[in-house]
Design an enzyme around this catalytic site. Structure first.
Site, PDB file in Angstrom:
ATOM      1  N   CYS A 167       2.149  13.353  -1.862  1.00 53.51           N
ATOM      2  CA  CYS A 167       2.462  13.708  -0.664  1.00 53.51           C
ATOM      3  C   CYS A 167       3.069  15.181  -0.533  1.00 53.51           C
ATOM      4  O   CYS A 167       2.207  16.054   0.425  1.00 53.51           O
ATOM      5  CB  CYS A 167       2.929  12.957   0.426  1.00 53.51           C
ATOM      6  SG  CYS A 167       4.073  11.778  -0.145  1.00 53.51           S
ATOM      7  N   ARG A 194       5.439   6.273 -12.204  1.00 56.27           N
ATOM      8  CA  ARG A 194       6.533   5.416 -11.528  1.00 56.27           C
ATOM      9  C   ARG A 194       7.046   4.733 -12.634  1.00 56.27           C
ATOM     10  O   ARG A 194       6.512   4.032 -13.531  1.00 56.27           O
ATOM     11  CB  ARG A 194       6.289   4.596 -10.320  1.00 56.27           C
ATOM     12  CG  ARG A 194       5.517   5.511  -9.149  1.00 56.27           C
ATOM     13  CD  ARG A 194       5.247   4.580  -7.871  1.00 56.27           C
ATOM     14  NE  ARG A 194       4.434   5.559  -7.011  1.00 56.27           N
ATOM     15  CZ  ARG A 194       3.783   5.104  -5.892  1.00 56.27           C
ATOM     16  NH1 ARG A 194       3.997   3.766  -5.694  1.00 56.27           N
ATOM     17  NH2 ARG A 194       2.889   5.713  -5.271  1.00 56.27           N
ATOM     18  N   GLN A 228      -4.031   7.277  -7.740  1.00 53.88           N
ATOM     19  CA  GLN A 228      -4.008   6.734  -6.568  1.00 53.88           C
ATOM     20  C   GLN A 228      -5.307   7.493  -5.703  1.00 53.88           C
ATOM     21  O   GLN A 228      -5.665   8.594  -5.816  1.00 53.88           O
ATOM     22  CB  GLN A 228      -2.909   7.195  -5.356  1.00 53.88           C
ATOM     23  CG  GLN A 228      -1.572   6.398  -5.714  1.00 53.88           C
ATOM     24  CD  GLN A 228      -0.570   6.724  -4.934  1.00 53.88           C
ATOM     25  OE1 GLN A 228      -0.159   7.979  -4.736  1.00 53.88           O
ATOM     26  NE2 GLN A 228       0.235   5.976  -4.303  1.00 53.88           N
ATOM     27  N   ASP A 239      -5.925   8.922  -3.007  1.00 56.24           N
ATOM     28  CA  ASP A 239      -4.841   9.211  -2.105  1.00 56.24           C
ATOM     29  C   ASP A 239      -5.572  10.283  -1.086  1.00 56.24           C
ATOM     30  O   ASP A 239      -6.233  10.914  -1.119  1.00 56.24           O
ATOM     31  CB  ASP A 239      -3.707   9.882  -2.770  1.00 56.24           C
ATOM     32  CG  ASP A 239      -2.367   9.956  -2.035  1.00 56.24           C
ATOM     33  OD1 ASP A 239      -2.460   9.248  -1.026  1.00 56.24           O
ATOM     34  OD2 ASP A 239      -1.327  10.255  -2.374  1.00 56.24           O
ATOM     35  N   HIS A 281      -3.895  12.373   2.575  1.00 56.88           N
ATOM     36  CA  HIS A 281      -3.017  12.725   3.600  1.00 56.88           C
ATOM     37  C   HIS A 281      -3.793  13.294   4.899  1.00 56.88           C
ATOM     38  O   HIS A 281      -4.355  14.281   4.686  1.00 56.88           O
ATOM     39  CB  HIS A 281      -1.760  13.373   3.203  1.00 56.88           C
ATOM     40  CG  HIS A 281      -1.102  12.714   2.256  1.00 56.88           C
ATOM     41  ND1 HIS A 281      -1.267  13.055   0.714  1.00 56.88           N
ATOM     42  CD2 HIS A 281      -0.007  11.873   2.352  1.00 56.88           C
ATOM     43  CE1 HIS A 281      -0.649  12.256   0.064  1.00 56.88           C
ATOM     44  NE2 HIS A 281       0.202  11.472   0.806  1.00 56.88           N
ATOM     45  N   LYS A 309       2.704   0.786   9.288  1.00 55.86           N
ATOM     46  CA  LYS A 309       1.633   0.757   8.285  1.00 55.86           C
ATOM     47  C   LYS A 309       0.652  -0.650   8.624  1.00 55.86           C
ATOM     48  O   LYS A 309       1.059  -1.574   8.934  1.00 55.86           O
ATOM     49  CB  LYS A 309       2.072   0.755   6.758  1.00 55.86           C
ATOM     50  CG  LYS A 309       2.673  -0.634   6.607  1.00 55.86           C
ATOM     51  CD  LYS A 309       2.970  -0.647   4.973  1.00 55.86           C
ATOM     52  CE  LYS A 309       3.797  -1.735   4.537  1.00 55.86           C
ATOM     53  NZ  LYS A 309       3.865  -1.773   2.924  1.00 55.86           N
ATOM     54  N   HIS A 326      -0.611   8.337   5.344  1.00 51.98           N
ATOM     55  CA  HIS A 326      -0.887   8.361   4.152  1.00 51.98           C
ATOM     56  C   HIS A 326      -1.946   7.541   4.162  1.00 51.98           C
ATOM     57  O   HIS A 326      -1.800   6.388   4.725  1.00 51.98           O
ATOM     58  CB  HIS A 326       0.248   7.888   3.397  1.00 51.98           C
ATOM     59  CG  HIS A 326       1.499   8.535   3.046  1.00 51.98           C
ATOM     60  ND1 HIS A 326       2.002   9.422   2.455  1.00 51.98           N
ATOM     61  CD2 HIS A 326       2.707   8.564   4.265  1.00 51.98           C
ATOM     62  CE1 HIS A 326       3.007   9.701   2.532  1.00 51.98           C
ATOM     63  NE2 HIS A 326       3.533   9.520   3.673  1.00 51.98           N
TER      64      HIS A 326
END
Length: 616
Positions: free
Chosen positions: A311, A340, A358, A360, A362, A442, A488
């Site tokens: 992000c 991670r 991911q 991902d 945004h 979420k 996200h």
RNA sequence: GCCCAUGUAGCUCAGUCGGCAGAGCACAUCCUUGGUAAGGAUGAGGUCACCAGUUCGAUUCUGGUCAUGGGCUCCA
């Protein structure tokens, strides 16, 4: 009434809405509402298995009088009981315990409820030498507690329980593991025995078969057999090596993902794998996520961190110039690989790794466009997952926790948008009150796989934190600065995990469009090699992934090899086919589809590939 | 990270009570040219996870490290 309950195969009853022992109906007044609780309900299973766990504890105490009992609840699909025994249980112990349990079940002793004062109970368990029970007692607020006894074994328990041990029709002890007292790693490690029970032997057998099936589909096993991926101790735990076959499947997934994102109004971005410490300070990751990040590296006196999330980079792209309300919503998508730190003990195949990608994106959106945007995202999620062969989803909407940033109005508005979007997407959802992250509400979507197991992949999260921290703005119609909403979202979650789940869902037999090798060309004898090669290049030219097997082996051997690799289609060519410019087509399940002309074959395959047909 | 278990050929696994290790499959070569889930023969493959220690000698015993598995805890 006794008879009725017996007929209904009640394991317990509900009296005035509260679960009670079957025996408690003896002392009821006329006219009291009594409902049967049966094994078919979740509650019934729980009571049934809880009673089984008591019998197991009894058996353990019979065989190991020195063992101290801790706790033994029912869990999903079974139960466990923790013991402090000063050593580990062996498989032989487990067999002996099962035998002892069978004996106790055969004795069919009544399970009797007794009330005592807390002090009485504390004295009783102290005298019995059960310190864990005494500790549990101390945490109970009530003055009166209940214990259950069956043939001399007494356990602290709220109940209710089965009326007698003989009611347990079928059980099995499944595994042994260490577990901390009260789940806290500072506490002593106890020995946990897992088991399950059912109210008839057939269901137990079905369940054990299910466990077998789970084992057969294990993506780690199939990943090795199908040569999809590996993990190497030289590389390090939780870091995945994608082999050509796995990489081809991944590429197919990613190509599809990119096409769909392009069609759905996303812009692609790429971002680096590391960023300066100041970036992570601004984003707040060094404050609230540091324990999951790898330690910093120093480059020319500056600190850098490997990214655990994408992000901040996407935000930097947003901030690179002044944005207008006319630009919104902006959707930045990236298959971003993040790292991670995960504790070594939790790593698990592809499902729990240290480096993962991911899918991902945004989304930066004006408050007034937010609801429409969420609706669109959830619709996108569902379409995408359906293509991969999933039909059943459940959503969980997590709301504002106690500690949170952003004002109540924003939370309410965003949560409401999630609800409306879930409805519009036709998603059944449950509320997880207070379960949101501190930075926003979420919605998580769980999908059900071929074995009925639930997997969480997709997530759509509001973030009220980062737009603030990065001071993100756009110029509105009013020529004033406004703060955008930030969302996200990941549809597949992590490519690694999604892939692992797909392997298990399909048991390695991927649909045609995802299969790394779609067709294998098998020759009857070596004189068909030229025809096989020209056939393969004709298929390859049309984008079909094809391999030839020209070995000097019998056709049975080649079919076997092709089947083991779960290649969806084999074409078999011999004299007959070569002379007629045709093939014999065979599915991996053994079904012979019959003779096909070459052009006919190509259009047959392309039709299935292009429509991404799930059933091959 | 913690507890327990495991680590022998590419894979699945035997084995060595301390004396330079074995099977099946896979692989290579040769024979075979066979029509729907394993044709035959021969051969090549291992620093017994890694590092120390004990010992005349360690794959085997001891300690440590790493990885994997089952859990605890956490999450994509």
């Amino acid at each position: 009434m006794q008879k009725q309950l017996k007929k209904a195969k009640a394991v317990a009853v509900r009296i005035n809405g509260l679960p009670r022992d079957l025996t408690s109906i003896d002392s009821l007044e006329e006219g009291t509402l009594v409902e049967a609780i049966t094994f078919d309900s979740e509650e019934g299973k729980e009571i049934y298995r809880h009673s089984t766990s008591h019998v197991m504890a009894h058996a353990v105490k019979n065989l190991f009088p020195e063992a101290k009992v801790a706790i033994g609840p029912a869990i999903e699909d079974g139960f466990y009981y923790d013991f402090d025994i000063g050593r580990t249980f062996t498989p032989e112990d487990i067999a002996a315990i099962e035998k002892e349990m069978e004996k106790l079940v055969r004795q069919n002793s009544p399970i009797v409820r007794k009330e005592m004062s807390k002090q009485e109970a504390a004295d009783f368990f102290t005298e019995k030498g059960e310190p864990y029970k005494v500790e549990l007692l101390a945490a109970i607020p009530d003055e009166t507690v209940t214990v259950y006894e069956e043939s001399g074994f007494v356990d602290l328990c709220r109940g209710p329980h089965l009326a007698s041990t003989g009611r347990i029709a079928a059980f099995k002890l499944l595994s042994i593991a260490g577990a901390y007292w009260r789940g806290d790693e500072k506490n002593k490690m106890l020995q946990r025995i897992y088991g399950t029970s059912f109210n008839n032997p057939k269901d137990l057998k079905d369940y054990l078969n299910f466990l077998e099936e789970v084992k057969k589909r294990d993506h780690r096993k199939l990943g090795k057999e199908l040569d999809l991926f590996s993990l190497s101790e030289n590389v390090g735990g939780g870091l995945v090596l994608w082999h050509p076959m796995g990489a081809l499947i991944r590429k197919t997934i990613e190509d599809f993902w990119r096409d769909e994102h392009q069609k759905n109004g996303y812009d692609f971005v790429y971002s680096p794998h590391v960023g300066r410490a100041t970036l992570w300070e601004t984003s707040g990751h060094l404050g609230f996520y540091k324990e999951n990040m790898y330690s910093s590296m120093e480059v020319e006196g500056q600190e850098f961190y490997v990214k655990p999330m994408n992000c901040p980079f996407h935000i930097e792209i947003y901030k690179n110039r002044l944005r207008s309300y006319r630009d919104l919503p902006m959707r930045y998508a990236e298959l971003g690989t993040v790292y991670r730190f995960e504790r070594s003990g939790v790593l698990h195949g592809l499902l729990r790794v240290r480096g993962f990608t991911q899918d991902d994106a945004h989304i930066f959106v004006a408050p007034e466009g937010m609801e429409q945007e969420v609706i669109q995202v959830l619709g996108f999620v569902v379409r995408m997952l359906r293509t991969f062969g999933f039909e059943e989803f459940t959503a969980y909407i997590a709301t504002k926790p106690e500690k949170a940033v952003g004002d109540d109005r924003m939370w309410e508005q965003a949560t409401q948008a999630l609800r409306i979007a879930a409805d519009k997407a036709g998603l059944a959802y449950e509320m997880d009150e207070g379960g949101g992250a501190f930075y926003g509400p979420k919605i998580d979507i769980k999908i059900k796989d071929a074995l009925g197991r639930l997997w969480q992949c997709s997530t759509v999260q509001f973030d009220f934190n980062e737009p603030e921290r990065f001071d993100m703005n756009y110029i509105g119609v009013d020529n004033q600065q406004h703060r955008p909403y930030m969302i996200h979202r990941a549809l597949l979650g992590s490519i690694e995990r999604f892939f692992g789940m797909l392997v298990e869902h399909y048991a390695g037999a991927f649909p045609l469009w995802l299969s790394p090798v779609q067709v294998s060309v098998l020759t009857i004898s070596e004189r068909h090699a030229d025809y096989a090669r020209s056939l393969a290049s004709a298929l390859g030219a049309r984008g079909v992934r094809v391999e030839t097997d020209l070995d000097s082996e019998k056709i049975g051997n080649k079919i076997r090899k092709s089947t083991i690799r779960k290649i969806p289609y084999s074409v078999i060519i011999g004299d007959k086919e070569a002379s007629e410019n045709a093939v014999m087509l065979r599915r991996r399940n053994g079904e012979n589809i019959g003779p096909f002309g070459v052009d006919e074959l190509i259009s047959f395959l392309l039709e299935k590939i292009n429509s991404r047909e799930v059933r091959t």
